[in-house]
Scaffold this motif. Structure first.
Motif, PDB file in Angstrom:
ATOM      1  N   LYS A  66      46.833  45.594  28.728  1.00 33.95           N
ATOM      2  CA  LYS A  66      45.961  46.769  28.667  1.00 33.95           C
ATOM      3  C   LYS A  66      45.935  47.439  30.035  1.00 33.95           C
ATOM      4  CE  LYS A  66      42.883  44.922  25.084  1.00 33.95           C
ATOM      5  NZ  LYS A  66      41.478  44.502  24.780  1.00 33.95           N
ATOM      6  N   ILE A  67      46.340  48.694  30.090  1.00 36.12           N
ATOM      7  CA  ILE A  67      46.427  49.392  31.364  1.00 36.12           C
ATOM      8  C   ILE A  67      45.032  49.720  31.890  1.00 36.12           C
ATOM      9  CG2 ILE A  67      47.261  51.460  32.543  1.00 36.12           C
ATOM     10  CD1 ILE A  67      49.443  49.516  31.783  1.00 36.12           C
ATOM     11  N   GLY A  68      44.793  49.353  33.144  1.00 35.02           N
ATOM     12  CA  GLY A  68      43.501  49.629  33.771  1.00 35.02           C
ATOM     13  C   GLY A  68      43.103  48.512  34.709  1.00 35.02           C
ATOM     14  N   LEU A  69      42.592  48.884  35.880  1.00 35.54           N
ATOM     15  CA  LEU A  69      42.218  47.894  36.879  1.00 35.54           C
ATOM     16  C   LEU A  69      41.112  46.966  36.389  1.00 35.54           C
ATOM     17  CD1 LEU A  69      42.496  46.753  39.710  1.00 35.54           C
ATOM     18  CD2 LEU A  69      40.997  48.591  40.549  1.00 35.54           C
ATOM     19  N   SER A  70      40.133  47.504  35.671  1.00 33.62           N
ATOM     20  CA  SER A  70      39.037  46.657  35.188  1.00 33.62           C
ATOM     21  C   SER A  70      39.533  45.603  34.200  1.00 33.62           C
ATOM     22  CB  SER A  70      37.948  47.520  34.540  1.00 33.62           C
ATOM     23  OG  SER A  70      37.267  48.279  35.515  1.00 33.62           O
ATOM     24  N   HIS A  71      40.499  45.965  33.347  1.00 38.84           N
ATOM     25  CA  HIS A  71      41.086  44.978  32.436  1.00 38.84           C
ATOM     26  C   HIS A  71      41.736  43.847  33.236  1.00 38.84           C
ATOM     27  CE1 HIS A  71      40.364  47.114  28.713  1.00 38.84           C
ATOM     28  NE2 HIS A  71      40.960  48.203  29.169  1.00 38.84           N
ATOM     29  N   CYS A  72      42.438  44.211  34.302  1.00 37.38           N
ATOM     30  CA  CYS A  72      43.102  43.204  35.133  1.00 37.38           C
ATOM     31  C   CYS A  72      42.088  42.307  35.829  1.00 37.38           C
ATOM     32  CB  CYS A  72      43.982  43.887  36.176  1.00 37.38           C
ATOM     33  SG  CYS A  72      45.443  44.686  35.500  1.00 37.38           S
ATOM     34  N   ARG A  73      41.063  42.904  36.374  1.00 37.07           N
ATOM     35  CA  ARG A  73      40.059  42.107  37.086  1.00 37.07           C
ATOM     36  C   ARG A  73      39.339  41.154  36.139  1.00 37.07           C
ATOM     37  NH1 ARG A  73      37.438  46.297  41.575  1.00 37.07           N
ATOM     38  NH2 ARG A  73      39.167  46.061  43.051  1.00 37.07           N
ATOM     39  N   ASN A  74      39.048  41.626  34.952  1.00 34.62           N
ATOM     40  CA  ASN A  74      38.404  40.745  33.971  1.00 34.62           C
ATOM     41  C   ASN A  74      39.336  39.621  33.534  1.00 34.62           C
ATOM     42  OD1 ASN A  74      35.949  42.122  33.949  1.00 34.62           O
ATOM     43  ND2 ASN A  74      36.581  43.503  32.323  1.00 34.62           N
ATOM     44  N   HIS A  75      40.595  39.918  33.352  1.00 35.73           N
ATOM     45  CA  HIS A  75      41.574  38.888  33.011  1.00 35.73           C
ATOM     46  C   HIS A  75      41.599  37.821  34.107  1.00 35.73           C
ATOM     47  CE1 HIS A  75      45.878  38.030  31.297  1.00 35.73           C
ATOM     48  NE2 HIS A  75      45.304  36.922  31.744  1.00 35.73           N
ATOM     49  N   GLY A  76      41.559  38.280  35.351  1.00 33.51           N
ATOM     50  CA  GLY A  76      41.637  37.365  36.477  1.00 33.51           C
ATOM     51  C   GLY A  76      40.495  36.369  36.530  1.00 33.51           C
ATOM     52  N   TRP A  77      39.251  36.858  36.466  1.00 37.70           N
ATOM     53  CA  TRP A  77      38.135  35.919  36.600  1.00 37.70           C
ATOM     54  C   TRP A  77      38.012  34.999  35.387  1.00 37.70           C
ATOM     55  CZ3 TRP A  77      34.101  35.611  33.216  1.00 37.70           C
ATOM     56  CH2 TRP A  77      33.721  36.735  32.486  1.00 37.70           C
ATOM     57  N   LYS A  78      38.474  35.475  34.238  1.00 38.03           N
ATOM     58  CA  LYS A  78      38.375  34.642  33.042  1.00 38.03           C
ATOM     59  C   LYS A  78      39.301  33.424  33.091  1.00 38.03           C
ATOM     60  CE  LYS A  78      36.760  38.320  29.963  1.00 38.03           C
ATOM     61  NZ  LYS A  78      37.090  39.244  28.845  1.00 38.03           N
ATOM     62  N   LEU A 167      27.173  38.762  33.167  1.00 37.09           N
ATOM     63  CA  LEU A 167      27.116  40.220  33.013  1.00 37.09           C
ATOM     64  C   LEU A 167      28.328  40.794  32.295  1.00 37.09           C
ATOM     65  CD1 LEU A 167      25.640  41.288  36.491  1.00 37.09           C
ATOM     66  CD2 LEU A 167      24.442  40.814  34.355  1.00 37.09           C
ATOM     67  N   GLY A 168      29.276  39.940  31.938  1.00 37.99           N
ATOM     68  CA  GLY A 168      30.438  40.422  31.199  1.00 37.99           C
ATOM     69  C   GLY A 168      31.521  41.043  32.053  1.00 37.99           C
ATOM     70  N   GLY A 169      31.438  40.889  33.383  1.00 39.45           N
ATOM     71  CA  GLY A 169      32.484  41.393  34.262  1.00 39.45           C
ATOM     72  C   GLY A 169      32.449  42.891  34.456  1.00 39.45           C
ATOM     73  N   PHE A 170      33.622  43.472  34.632  1.00 39.34           N
ATOM     74  CA  PHE A 170      33.763  44.896  34.952  1.00 39.34           C
ATOM     75  C   PHE A 170      33.824  45.739  33.678  1.00 39.34           C
ATOM     76  CE2 PHE A 170      35.483  42.525  38.508  1.00 39.34           C
ATOM     77  CZ  PHE A 170      34.953  43.169  39.612  1.00 39.34           C
ATOM     78  N   ASN A 171      33.257  46.928  33.762  1.00 40.50           N
ATOM     79  CA  ASN A 171      33.290  47.868  32.647  1.00 40.50           C
ATOM     80  C   ASN A 171      34.711  48.419  32.510  1.00 40.50           C
ATOM     81  OD1 ASN A 171      33.106  50.057  30.897  1.00 40.50           O
ATOM     82  ND2 ASN A 171      31.156  50.770  31.723  1.00 40.50           N
ATOM     83  N   PRO A 172      35.403  48.150  31.397  1.00 38.07           N
ATOM     84  CA  PRO A 172      36.797  48.598  31.252  1.00 38.07           C
ATOM     85  C   PRO A 172      36.957  50.107  31.137  1.00 38.07           C
ATOM     86  CG  PRO A 172      36.008  47.620  29.211  1.00 38.07           C
ATOM     87  CD  PRO A 172      34.954  47.356  30.247  1.00 38.07           C
ATOM     88  N   ASN A 173      35.858  50.831  30.963  1.00 35.79           N
ATOM     89  CA  ASN A 173      35.928  52.289  30.892  1.00 35.79           C
ATOM     90  C   ASN A 173      35.921  52.943  32.271  1.00 35.79           C
ATOM     91  OD1 ASN A 173      35.896  52.398  28.008  1.00 35.79           O
ATOM     92  ND2 ASN A 173      33.696  51.986  28.076  1.00 35.79           N
ATOM     93  N   LEU A 174      35.767  52.123  33.318  1.00 33.79           N
ATOM     94  CA  LEU A 174      35.717  52.634  34.686  1.00 33.79           C
ATOM     95  C   LEU A 174      36.874  52.063  35.492  1.00 33.79           C
ATOM     96  CD1 LEU A 174      31.878  52.172  35.321  1.00 33.79           C
ATOM     97  CD2 LEU A 174      33.058  54.307  34.737  1.00 33.79           C
TER      98      LEU A 174
END
Length: 311
Positions: A66-78, A167-174
């Motif tokens: 999924k293209i987007g920095l927030s998707h990547c950051r969430n993948h990372g911490w998970k 908190l569910g990590g980063f908002n993928p819309n941002l």
């Protein structure tokens, strides 16, 4: 353990540099891991990542489709193993003491989130008008908790993993999406920490710095115009319009015309009547004075975008 996450997209050559600095940390390698999150790059990112994974057992590699920095950051911490998650950019260079100092802060303060400043480095000639502080970000010269609307830089921040989980990590819309300029995901997360966990500490240490590449295009006026404008509307969305009066469509149009006029007049003023001792170059006046009006235009666009999305 600290899990250091590097999200990357089509920057294989820069990725090599940041990974090398992370592998040269003074913190024992048994106390940290490095996770490369590849946002489906089309260059030789995978080759660089595999090269480092073979050389260093504490490095892992994963792909986020999924293209987007927030998707990547969430993948990372998970997928991270550490109690704390560190984020740094693929165009950074991290001094060897970075993770050692981070561990000290964790042991002594145990904050929900923390970070430090960033300073510039260059791989192309710097224009005469472009001051060093334009590529820097410093909040405080002393270690202390952050208050009010003070923020941590996205290229140099740490979070307790339990906070991200709650908190569910980063908002993928941002945040950045591919090559599109967008911000706000860190601002939104810090806002939620402060709102939902007011007893938690957001900490800042001036010695916890990184070096960040100021690419050639970032020293051009058009890029900085986009940055100021995009930063304003994405931050507006991240803060959900808090403390900003809500306007009708007509009011948004009316104020947009007003601020466009003010911006245009100020650009002309800078070219003809600026204080040449304070602003030696016309570009200095634009960057330090005129571009602040783009924040108002960006906020209006953010409000329009939010209202339109509700229709």
């Amino acid at each position: 353990m600290i899990s250091t996450i590097v999200c990357t997209y089509n920057r294989a050559d820069l990725l090599r540099d940041v990974l090398q600095t992370l592998c040269e940390q003074t913190l024992p390698k048994s106390e940290y891991e490095i996770i490369i999150i590849d946002n489906n790059s089309h260059d030789h990112t995978q080759t660089v990542a595999h090269e480092f994974c073979q050389r260093y057992p504490n490095i892992r590699y994963a792909v986020e489709m999924k293209i987007g920095l927030s998707h990547c950051r969430n993948h990372g911490w998970k997928i991270a193993k550490g109690e704390y998650i560190a984020y740094t950019d693929d165009d950074c260079k991290n001094p060897s003491h970075w993770l050692t100092l981070a561990k000290k802060i964790i042991d002594e303060v145990h904050p929900a989130s923390f970070g430090g400043p960033f300073y510039p480095f260059y791989n192309s000639p710097r224009p005469k008008w472009f001051k060093t502080n334009y590529g820097s970000g410093v909040v405080s010269t002393t270690p202390r908790p952050l208050v009010g609307e003070e923020q941590i830089s996205g290229m140099n921040n740490f979070y307790r993993r339990s906070i991200l989980l709650d908190l569910g990590g980063f908002n993928p819309n941002l945040g950045m999406t591919g090559n599109a300029i967008a911000y706000g995901e860190e601002t939104d997360l810090i806002r939620r920490i402060r709102a939902e966990k007011p007893a938690e500490v957001i900490y800042y240490h001036p010695d916890l710095y990184v070096y960040h590449l100021v690419r050639h295009e970032k020293m051009m006026l058009w890029w900085n115009m986009r940055m100021w404008f995009s930063g304003a509307w994405t931050t507006y969305l991240a803060l959900r319009g808090e403390s900003i009066p809500q306007l009708s469509y007509f009011q948004i149009l009316k104020q947009s015309i007003y601020w466009l006029f003010i911006f245009g007049f100020d650009v002309l003023k800078g070219a003809v009547w600026r204080d040449r001792q304070q602003y030696p170059y016309w570009q200095n006046y634009l960057y330090e004075h005129s571009f602040r009006y783009l924040k108002w235009l960006g906020r209006l666009y953010g409000q329009f975008k939010r209202k339109f999305s509700r229709v």
